[in-house]
Design an enzyme around this catalytic site. Structure first.
Site, PDB file in Angstrom:
ATOM      1  N   GLY A  69      -6.272  -0.835  12.673  1.00 47.15           N
ATOM      2  CA  GLY A  69      -5.599  -0.222  13.819  1.00 47.15           C
ATOM      3  C   GLY A  69      -6.550   0.024  14.981  1.00 47.15           C
ATOM      4  N   ASN A 149      -0.177  11.092  14.708  1.00 42.25           N
ATOM      5  CA  ASN A 149      -0.723  11.145  13.358  1.00 42.25           C
ATOM      6  C   ASN A 149      -0.950  12.561  12.850  1.00 42.25           C
ATOM      7  OD1 ASN A 149      -2.624  10.501  15.598  1.00 42.25           O
ATOM      8  ND2 ASN A 149      -4.170  11.095  14.103  1.00 42.25           N
ATOM      9  N   GLN A 177       1.160   4.926  12.764  1.00 44.65           N
ATOM     10  CA  GLN A 177       1.855   5.866  11.877  1.00 44.65           C
ATOM     11  C   GLN A 177       3.343   5.528  11.723  1.00 44.65           C
ATOM     12  OE1 GLN A 177       0.701   8.518  10.052  1.00 44.65           O
ATOM     13  NE2 GLN A 177      -1.393   8.136  10.670  1.00 44.65           N
ATOM     14  N   SER A 197      -1.644  -0.887  11.200  1.00 44.38           N
ATOM     15  CA  SER A 197      -2.762  -0.867  10.253  1.00 44.38           C
ATOM     16  C   SER A 197      -2.240  -0.807   8.822  1.00 44.38           C
ATOM     17  CB  SER A 197      -3.640   0.355  10.532  1.00 44.38           C
ATOM     18  OG  SER A 197      -4.628   0.467   9.526  1.00 44.38           O
ATOM     19  N   HIS A 199      -3.527  -0.036   5.870  1.00 43.63           N
ATOM     20  CA  HIS A 199      -3.801   1.031   4.891  1.00 43.63           C
ATOM     21  C   HIS A 199      -2.957   2.278   5.125  1.00 43.63           C
ATOM     22  CE1 HIS A 199      -6.536   4.016   6.962  1.00 43.63           C
ATOM     23  NE2 HIS A 199      -6.687   3.008   7.798  1.00 43.63           N
ATOM     24  N   THR A 235     -13.729 -15.509  10.510  1.00 43.82           N
ATOM     25  CA  THR A 235     -13.034 -16.093   9.366  1.00 43.82           C
ATOM     26  C   THR A 235     -12.022 -15.084   8.831  1.00 43.82           C
ATOM     27  OG1 THR A 235     -14.977 -17.394   8.863  1.00 43.82           O
ATOM     28  CG2 THR A 235     -13.380 -17.113   7.080  1.00 43.82           C
ATOM     29  N   CYS A 323     -13.154  18.091  11.442  1.00 46.38           N
ATOM     30  CA  CYS A 323     -14.198  18.334  10.444  1.00 46.38           C
ATOM     31  C   CYS A 323     -15.087  17.112  10.270  1.00 46.38           C
ATOM     32  CB  CYS A 323     -13.572  18.714   9.113  1.00 46.38           C
ATOM     33  SG  CYS A 323     -12.195  17.662   8.649  1.00 46.38           S
TER      34      CYS A 323
HETATM   35  C1  LIG Z   1      -5.248   5.535  11.279  1.00 45.29           C
HETATM   36  C2  LIG Z   1      -4.879   5.392  12.710  1.00 45.29           C
HETATM   37  C3  LIG Z   1      -5.565   4.508  13.560  1.00 45.29           C
HETATM   38  C4  LIG Z   1      -6.773   3.723  13.098  1.00 45.29           C
HETATM   39  O1  LIG Z   1      -6.438   2.692  12.202  1.00 45.29           O
HETATM   40  P1  LIG Z   1      -7.604   2.083  11.275  1.00 45.29           P
HETATM   41  O2  LIG Z   1      -6.951   0.930  10.583  1.00 45.29           O
HETATM   42  O3  LIG Z   1      -8.021   3.166  10.349  1.00 45.29           O
HETATM   43  O4  LIG Z   1      -8.688   1.638  12.194  1.00 45.29           O
HETATM   44  C5  LIG Z   1      -5.148   4.400  14.857  1.00 45.29           C
HETATM   45  N1  LIG Z   1      -4.101   5.117  15.314  1.00 45.29           N
HETATM   46  C6  LIG Z   1      -3.413   5.962  14.548  1.00 45.29           C
HETATM   47  C7  LIG Z   1      -2.257   6.709  15.106  1.00 45.29           C
HETATM   48  C8  LIG Z   1      -3.782   6.137  13.215  1.00 45.29           C
HETATM   49  O5  LIG Z   1      -3.107   6.999  12.458  1.00 45.29           O
END
Ligand SMILES: *Cc1c(COP(=O)(O)O)cnc(C)c1O
Length: 385
Positions: A69, A149, A177, A197, A199, A235, A323
Site C-alpha cells: 500500500g 485506518n 482499509q 494492500s 496483508h 521482477t 508508539c
Molecule cells: C496499512 C496501510 C497502508 C500501508 O500499506 P502497506 O502495505 O503496509 O505498505 C496505507 N494506507 C492505509 C490506510 C493502511 O491502513
C-alpha cells in the site's frame, strides 16, 4: 490468543497460502522468460491481475502490482505530481491520511509543491465545502482515503470523485482499509487511482496494487526493467501476487454477507463497552464506519498500559498514540477529530475480521471492564475527576 488488530495486519486465508506455495517451490520461473517455466509464472501473473481487476470493476490492464500500500500511495501521489508539475503544483488531501500519503505530501512540499490539508468534522468526515473551496486552477491532484485506518470513518468517496471529475482533476484514494470490507467499483465511483494492500485482506505482506484508470499517466517511481507495462520495474513477486489475488477473491465472495456479520460483532463490542464502562467515547462515525473498526477513548488512563494488560490476557489490540516512533505524540487522526491530548492518549482500537467470533467479543468485554477499572484506581486524574 484473541487477535483484534486486523487494521494493522491480518492472518492469511488458507486458500491464499495454498495458492502461493507452488510458486515458492517448483514454479520459480521469471515471468519475463520465454521457456515454459517463465510462461507459467506469466500466466499466473496475468490471471491474478484479472482477478484483482474483476473485484474492483476495473480492466486488467489498469492494475499494476506494487510492494504494498505504501508504494502504491507514493506512486500515485509523487507520480501524478511530477507528471503534471508544468500544469500546477497544488495538491489537496485530508488531515487524517495514512503516513504513506501524508509524508509523501510533506516531501513534495519541500520540493515546491503546495498542499492543502482539508480538515474533518468530529466524526472524521472530510468537510466537503472546504474541499470544494480549496480547488484552484493549479490543483493537479486530490487524494482522500476511502476509510480511515484508526477510527474507521468511511469518506464520501463517490462525491469527492464527482467534484474532482467536474474540475478535471485526477482523484486518488488510499483504499487499503476499505478493499474487501466495502464493495468497490472504481468505474461507478469515478475513481482515477486506488491503492490496495494484500496483508490487510488476509493476503501476504509486501504485495499491493495501484489501479490506474486508462488515460492517467503518473510518472514511474521505480525505474529499471519493463515489468508491469514498463510502468513499475522489478521482477514480479509471483507467489505474493497470486496470494494477493486469491485472498481478494475469497474476501470479495459475499462481501455483503461478511460485512454484515463483522458489523454485528463490532456493534456488539461497542454496545458492550458503552454499557459497562463510563467516561468513554466512541471515536469515528457511528454508522458510516468500517465493519471491523471499534475505537474508544477511555478517560483518565493510558492506551499503552491498556494494551499491555490486554496482552497479558492474550488479547492483541492497538492504541492511539504513535508508539512505533517511540514518541508520545497522540495520533494525528485523534487530534484532527478534536480530541484533547490526554483523551487521545487513552485510546484503544480493536479491529475485527472474518476470523473473529462472538465468544471472542464477549471475552474481550469481560476482560476489558476490570482492566479499565484497575487502571483508573491507580490514576490520580480519576480520583480528582
Ligand atoms: C496499512 C496501510 C497502508 C500501508 O500499506 P502497506 O502495505 O503496509 O505498505 C496505507 N494506507 C492505509 C490506510 C493502511 O491502513
Amino acid at each position: 490468543m484473541i487477535y483484534m488488530d486486523n487494521a494493522a495486519t491480518t492472518k492469511m486465508y488458507p486458500e491464499a497460502l495454498k495458492a502461493m506455495l507452488p510458486y515458492l517451490e517448483e514454479g520459480y520461473g521469471n515471468a519475463s522468460s520465454i521457456y515454459s517455466l517463465g510462461r507459467d509464472s506469466k500466466k499466473a501473473l496475468e490471471d491474478s491481475r484479472a482477478t484483482v481487476a474483476d473485484c474492483l470493476g476495473a480492466d486488467p490492464n489498469e492494475i499494476f502490482f506494487t510492494s504494498g500500500g505504501s508504494e502504491a500511495d507514493n506512486w500515485a501521489i509523487r507520480g501524478t505530481a511530477y507528471a503534471n508539475s508544468k500544469k500546477g503544483k497544488h495538491i489537496i488531501t485530508s488531515n487524517i491520511e495514512h503516513h504513506a500519503v501524508l509524508h509523501t505530501c510533506e516531501a513534495l512540499a519541500k520540493e515546491g509543491f503546495e498542499i492543502s490539508y482539508i480538515p474533518v468534522d468530529s466524526e472524521g468526515k472530510i468537510k466537503l465545502d472546504e474541499l470544494k473551496a480549496a480547488i484552484r486552477d493549479d490543483t493537479i491532484l486530490i487524494t482522500v482515503m476511502f476509510a480511515n485506518n484508526e477510527i474507521g470513518t468511511i469518506e464520501p468517496i463517490a462525491e469527492i470523485a464527482k467534484i474532482a471529475n467536474e474540475h478535471g482533476i485526477p482523484f486518488h484514494t488510499d483504499a487499503v482499509q476499505a478493499v474487501s470490507q466495502i464493495p468497490i467499483n472504481v468505474k461507478n465511483m469515478g475513481i482515477d487511482m486506488l491503492s490496495l494492500s494484500a496483508h490487510k485482506f488476509h493476503g501476504p505482506k509486501g504485495v499491493g496494487a495501484l489501479y490506474i484508470r486508462k488515460g492517467m499517466r503518473p510518472q514511474s517511481i521505480i525505474l529499471g526493467g519493463a515489468q508491469e507495462s514498463a510502468k513499475r520495474a522489478g521482477t514480479e513477486n509471483i507467489a505474493g501476487i497470486v496470494g494477493a489475488a486469491t485472498a481478494l477473491k475469497v474476501a470479495c465472495q459475499d462481501i455483503e454477507g461478511k460485512s454484515k456479520k463483522i458489523s454485528a460483532l463490532r456493534d456488539h463490542l461497542i454496545q458492550g463497552i458503552e454499557k459497562n464502562i463510563d467516561y468513554c467515547r466512541l471515536n469515528g462515525h457511528r454508522t458510516d464506519r468500517l465493519p471491523g473498526n471499534c475505537n474508544f477513548s477511555f478517560e483518565f488512563i493510558e492506551g499503552e498500559s491498556l494494551l499491555l494488560m490486554l496482552d497479558m490476557k492474550g488479547i492483541a489490540a492497538s492504541s492511539g498514540s504513535a508508539c512505533t516512533s517511540g514518541s508520545l505524540d497522540p495520533s494525528h487522526v485523534l487530534l484532527a477529530i478534536g480530541l484533547k491530548h490526554e483523551i487521545a492518549h487513552g485510546s484503544l482500537r480493536l479491529s475485527l475480521s472474518d476470523f473473529n467470533t462472538e465468544e471472542e467479543v464477549d471475552k474481550v468485554i469481560e476482560e476489558l471492564v476490570p482492566i479499565v477499572a484497575r487502571l483508573r484506581e491507580m490514576s490520580p486524574l480519576y480520583e480528582r475527576r
